[in-house]
Design an enzyme around this catalytic site. Structure first.
Site, PDB file in Angstrom:
ATOM      1  N   ARG A  12       0.875  -1.182   0.000  1.00 12.08           N
ATOM      2  CA  ARG A  12       0.000   0.000   0.000  1.00 12.08           C
ATOM      3  C   ARG A  12       0.908   1.227   0.000  1.00 12.08           C
ATOM      4  NH1 ARG A  12      -2.191   3.399   3.872  1.00 12.08           N
ATOM      5  NH2 ARG A  12      -4.292   4.157   3.431  1.00 12.08           N
ATOM      6  N   SER A  19     -12.767  -3.167   0.988  1.00  9.75           N
ATOM      7  CA  SER A  19     -13.045  -2.553   2.294  1.00  9.75           C
ATOM      8  C   SER A  19     -14.537  -2.248   2.385  1.00  9.75           C
ATOM      9  CB  SER A  19     -12.297  -1.219   2.428  1.00  9.75           C
ATOM     10  OG  SER A  19     -10.920  -1.440   2.400  1.00  9.75           O
ATOM     11  N   LYS A  55      -3.803   5.960   8.328  1.00 10.44           N
ATOM     12  CA  LYS A  55      -4.599   6.247   7.127  1.00 10.44           C
ATOM     13  C   LYS A  55      -5.165   7.649   7.268  1.00 10.44           C
ATOM     14  CE  LYS A  55      -8.755   4.419   4.800  1.00 10.44           C
ATOM     15  NZ  LYS A  55      -8.561   4.217   3.391  1.00 10.44           N
TER      16      LYS A  55
HETATM   17  N1  3NM Z   1      -7.471   0.902   6.130  1.00 12.45           N
HETATM   18  P1  3NM Z   1      -2.721   0.540  11.472  1.00 12.45           P
HETATM   19  S1  3NM Z   1      -7.523   1.552   8.571  1.00 12.45           S
HETATM   20  C1  3NM Z   1      -5.059   0.901   5.542  1.00 12.45           C
HETATM   21  O1  3NM Z   1     -10.463   1.356   7.980  1.00 12.45           O
HETATM   22  C2  3NM Z   1      -6.164   1.082   6.490  1.00 12.45           C
HETATM   23  O2  3NM Z   1     -10.244   0.603   5.972  1.00 12.45           O
HETATM   24  C3  3NM Z   1      -8.313   1.125   7.133  1.00 12.45           C
HETATM   25  O3  3NM Z   1      -3.038   0.805   9.927  1.00 12.45           O
HETATM   26  C4  3NM Z   1      -9.784   1.029   7.029  1.00 12.45           C
HETATM   27  O4  3NM Z   1      -2.653  -0.925  11.625  1.00 12.45           O
HETATM   28  C5  3NM Z   1      -6.025   1.432   7.826  1.00 12.45           C
HETATM   29  O5  3NM Z   1      -1.369   1.179  11.674  1.00 12.45           O
HETATM   30  C6  3NM Z   1      -4.732   1.685   8.543  1.00 12.45           C
HETATM   31  O6  3NM Z   1      -3.794   1.203  12.265  1.00 12.45           O
HETATM   32  C7  3NM Z   1      -4.268   0.507   9.341  1.00 12.45           C
END
Ligand code: 3NM
Length: 205
Positions: A39, A110, A139
């Protein structure tokens, strides 16, 4: 793909890493991640040839460890380098179109509510990601933390469908996500910012 492939789902781009990204990825593969998503986002994200070169290096490593390698959003790159699949959000092309382009490959979507879940499942997604479960710093445009209630409902409604939880998941809270019905946890910072990646991945497993 199998539901168990989602157990420890690592997501990374070059901007997420303090250490050399390919070292982080190889470490994670050696320590037992079960899925990898490239990503590449942010102000200094790789593009063009340098992105392709990096993606190919990630792909080679994942092949060596027999772990699925998929790419976030960038459908053209995923097709060009013959990645194992793609992960798309709600703002990307419709699932029917993506499904057709990735015939025989992995398509992840998602989702955040019943309607998006239904469209993804009926449109032929292989798995869904549900989040953000907890607050995330990784994000920029993440929605507010939603907790596990929708994930629990999605599991009740779709008992055998592959589901991964995402957003703010750590070694401390992962068990709550799994107890709510997720097949696994998708993480960026828990692994990228870990002082001991092997220990973190063991705990997540
Ligand atoms: N997508 P971390 S939250 C890439 O809610 C991503 O769809 C999300 O990173 C969603 O594990 C997210 O550091 C970030 O919180 C995840």
């Amino acid at each position: 793909m199998k539901r168990s492939d989602l157990a420890v789902y690592f997501i990374m781009g070059t901007e997420n890493c303090k250490d050399e990204p390919l070292v982080v990825l190889e470490d994670a593969l050696k320590s037992g991640i079960t899925f990898f998503q490239l990503r590449e986002k942010g102000a200094n994200a790789l593009t063009g040839e340098s992105l392709e070169k990096f993606a190919l290096a990630c792909q080679t490593l994942c092949k060596e460890y027999n772990v699925p390698f998929i790419i976030n959003d960038n459908v053209q790159l995923a097709l060009k380098i013959n990645a194992d699949g793609v992960h798309v959000g709600q703002d990307d092309a419709p699932i029917a179109q993506i499904r057709e382009q990735f015939n025989g490959k992995i398509v992840g979507v998602s989702v955040h509510n019943d309607e998006e879940m239904k469209v993804a499942v009926e449109g032929g997604a292989d798995y869904v990601g549900i989040g953000p479960i907890y607050e995330t710093q990784s994000k920029a445009d993440a929605k507010p933390a939603a907790g596990v209630s929708f994930l629990s409902k999605a599991r009740r409604d779709y008992q055998d469908f592959p589901i991964v939880g995402i957003g703010g998941i750590t070694t401390e809270n992962a068990s709550e996500v799994l107890a709510a019905g997720a097949d696994g946890v998708a993480v960026i910072s828990a692994i990228c910012q870990s002082a001991d990646r092997r220990e973190t991945i063991n705990l997540l497993k």
